[in-house]
Enzyme design. Structure first.
Site, PDB file in Angstrom:
ATOM      1  N   ASP A 179       0.844  -1.139   0.056  1.00  0.00           N
ATOM      2  CA  ASP A 179      -0.080   0.056   0.117  1.00  0.00           C
ATOM      3  C   ASP A 179       1.045   1.286   0.043  1.00  0.00           C
ATOM      4  O   ASP A 179       2.140   1.168   0.351  1.00  0.00           O
ATOM      5  CB  ASP A 179      -0.766   0.069   1.299  1.00  0.00           C
ATOM      6  CG  ASP A 179      -1.869   1.087   1.057  1.00  0.00           C
ATOM      7  OD1 ASP A 179      -2.276   1.570   0.016  1.00  0.00           O
ATOM      8  OD2 ASP A 179      -2.526   1.404   2.141  1.00  0.00           O
TER       9      ASP A 179
ATOM     10  N   ASP B 231      -8.570  -6.171   0.723  1.00  0.00           N
ATOM     11  CA  ASP B 231      -7.676  -6.438   1.863  1.00  0.00           C
ATOM     12  C   ASP B 231      -8.345  -5.808   3.138  1.00  0.00           C
ATOM     13  O   ASP B 231      -9.291  -5.004   2.935  1.00  0.00           O
ATOM     14  CB  ASP B 231      -6.300  -5.938   1.492  1.00  0.00           C
ATOM     15  CG  ASP B 231      -6.339  -4.438   1.905  1.00  0.00           C
ATOM     16  OD1 ASP B 231      -7.047  -3.821   1.294  1.00  0.00           O
ATOM     17  OD2 ASP B 231      -5.864  -3.886   3.009  1.00  0.00           O
TER      18      ASP B 231
ATOM     19  N   CYS C 169     -15.618 -25.800   9.257  1.00  0.00           N
ATOM     20  CA  CYS C 169     -14.454 -24.874   8.763  1.00  0.00           C
ATOM     21  C   CYS C 169     -13.288 -25.863   8.326  1.00  0.00           C
ATOM     22  O   CYS C 169     -13.065 -26.988   9.119  1.00  0.00           O
ATOM     23  CB  CYS C 169     -13.823 -23.943   9.617  1.00  0.00           C
ATOM     24  SG  CYS C 169     -12.385 -23.111   9.072  1.00  0.00           S
TER      25      CYS C 169
ATOM     26  N   CYS D 193      -9.942 -24.596   8.204  1.00  0.00           N
ATOM     27  CA  CYS D 193      -8.518 -24.181   8.382  1.00  0.00           C
ATOM     28  C   CYS D 193      -8.052 -24.957   9.557  1.00  0.00           C
ATOM     29  O   CYS D 193      -8.293 -26.033   9.899  1.00  0.00           O
ATOM     30  CB  CYS D 193      -8.935 -22.897   9.078  1.00  0.00           C
ATOM     31  SG  CYS D 193      -9.210 -22.798  11.121  1.00  0.00           S
TER      32      CYS D 193
ATOM     33  N   CYS E 264      -9.173 -25.177  13.105  1.00  0.00           N
ATOM     34  CA  CYS E 264     -10.385 -26.227  13.049  1.00  0.00           C
ATOM     35  C   CYS E 264      -9.850 -27.523  12.989  1.00  0.00           C
ATOM     36  O   CYS E 264     -10.363 -28.445  13.671  1.00  0.00           O
ATOM     37  CB  CYS E 264     -11.425 -25.647  12.578  1.00  0.00           C
ATOM     38  SG  CYS E 264     -12.308 -23.938  12.862  1.00  0.00           S
TER      39      CYS E 264
ATOM     40  N   HIS F 175      -7.812 -18.852  11.305  1.00  0.00           N
ATOM     41  CA  HIS F 175      -9.141 -19.036  11.000  1.00  0.00           C
ATOM     42  C   HIS F 175      -9.917 -18.029  10.293  1.00  0.00           C
ATOM     43  O   HIS F 175     -10.726 -18.302   9.332  1.00  0.00           O
ATOM     44  CB  HIS F 175      -9.712 -19.347  12.454  1.00  0.00           C
ATOM     45  CG  HIS F 175     -11.373 -19.732  12.310  1.00  0.00           C
ATOM     46  ND1 HIS F 175     -11.896 -20.801  11.834  1.00  0.00           N
ATOM     47  CD2 HIS F 175     -12.265 -18.682  12.464  1.00  0.00           C
ATOM     48  CE1 HIS F 175     -13.158 -20.869  11.958  1.00  0.00           C
ATOM     49  NE2 HIS F 175     -13.425 -19.366  12.194  1.00  0.00           N
TER      50      HIS F 175
END
Length: 359
Positions: free
Chosen positions: A92, A274, A313, A315, A318, A345
């Site tokens: 950025d 983002d 989930c 991820c 999890c 997560h």
RNA sequence: GCAGGGUUAGUGAAGCGGUCAAACACUCGAGACUGUAAAUCUCGCGGCUUAUGCCUUCGUAGGUUCGAAUCCUACACCCUGCA
């Protein structure tokens, strides 16, 4: 002048899925990009970030310029080598700090003078300077330096001024970018995103978008949203802009990432987003679960909970079986692992939403 | 045994006659966070609750006073000197 950068794979109404090439690899869209402001997605290793399926990571010109400085990073091999992040990196411009540090900056046509909030040092950022820093850092994608206006207070009168200045600064950013990349081959050249401003004024927004799209920038960034306006106002603007985009370049909605807004953006033609919210909320003990339900993991009721955050989930947190009880405890004893596990997560939660739109 | 010091809400710790349900910190409870000045911030934290409201609290039991967490007496426990 601008060439076709974005390849569309599927289009359903305003929603599109596709891809574009950067010098560090291909990016599939829609895509969520976590913020690694100071060169790291807070508390996560690049491997952990990669485990979420994201394809791009952000870093920030302002922060890295202040510390450790782009020359240090360049000496240490550039952002990829320095941070060990293999994924394409997008920096950025520092434009957002024009807004978030508004009380300690002074804007002039030439650029912005900031007081470093940490030690009072004076730092100066201009369109040219920002591009130079991003180039030194070794970013794969960079953003033009813009002038952002808060939309929740008495600053709205600056909208027109910021709109006009952002365009003049974009031309300067682009000129500097072209100067610094003129000897680069197509495969080594980074990409430049121009920023659309205009506050909540539709006419200004339309003119701003047309202006950015008329220039040979590689991507279109929508800036100046999620800066204090209501959700309805933001959605109204995204809805208004949706049919006005050309199809040749990726569209990047800056700073938006709440699941609801993420979906709204994607459903209105946005390709990239983002946001700090998955990692900030993660560190603060708040996770999303199916249905966009917020789980406050520090709540006393979770201390004996054997279930993972979200059984649906995939991820690593999890799948790894970390219970809400364990996370609750680790948050209460201020163990940083908890924030890291929930950040993973939350990033995965947003990336999964993006992946649903790719079908 | 004698002489001092101490005992305040979950914890530590202010207060030393009225403006004290009682500072402050932590704990605890809840919430906020959208291109990261953010592992931060906000609110609540004796009870009842609509309350500038009522009730119950400052080791225990009495007493002085219009009025006491604050003064006096006794007792209990803790710490420190001298024996």
């Amino acid at each position: 002048m601008s060439k076709q950068i974005f390849t569309t794979n599927s289009q359903q109404g305003l929603i599109r899925s596709g891809s574009f090439r950067t010098r560090a690899g291909v990016v599939t869209t829609p895509t969520f990009m976590p913020d690694g402001t100071r060169g790291a997605v807070k508390s996560l290793t690049p491997e952990q970030v990669a485990s979420t399926g994201v394809e791009v990571v952000l870093a920030n010109t302002y922060h890295l310029h202040l510390q450790p400085g782009e020359q240090v990073i360049k000496k240490l091999g550039g952002l990829h080598e320095f941070t060990r992040q293999k994924l394409p990196l997008l920096t950025d411009s520092g434009g957002f700090q024009v807004f978030s540090l508004a009380h300690i900056n002074k804007i002039s046509e030439d650029g912005v003078t900031f007081k470093d909030p940490r030690n009072g040092d004076t730092i100066f950022l201009s369109p040219e300077k920002s591009i130079q820093i991003q180039m030194e850092l070794g970013a794969d994608m960079m953003v033009a330096f813009d002038d952002v206006v808060a939309l929740d207070g008495d600053k709205r009168h600056r909208t027109l001024e910021a709109f006009e200045r952002t365009h003049r600064w974009l031309e300067r950013s682009l000129a500097e970018f072209q100067r610094l990349t003129k000897n680069m081959s197509a495969t080594e050249r980074p990409l430049l995103f121009g920023v659309v401003q205009g506050g909540l004024d539709k006419d200004l927004r339309k003119r701003s978008l047309e202006n950015v799209q008329s220039l040979p920038v590689d991507g279109i960034a929508i800036g100046g949203l999620s800066v204090g306006e209501s959700r309805e106002e933001m959605h109204d603007m995204l809805n208004y802009l949706a049919p006005l985009y050309t199809k040749d370049r990726p569209r990047f909605l800056l700073g938006v990432g709440d699941p609801i807004d993420l979906r709204y953006g994607i459903e209105h033609g946005i390709d990239m987003l983002d946001c700090v919210i998955p990692t900030r909320n993660g560190r603060h003990g708040v996770a999303w679960a199916t249905g966009d339900k917020k789980v406050h993991l520090t709540n006393a009721k979770y201390i004996n909970d054997p279930e993972v955050i979200d059984p649906e989930c995939d991820c690593t947190t999890c799948l790894g079986g970390y219970s809400k009880g364990f996370l609750c405890h680790q948050f209460k004893v201020k163990e940083p692992l908890a924030g890291a596990l929930v950040s993973i997560h939350n990033i995965r939660y947003l990336q999964r939403i993006c992946e649903e739109y790719r079908k």
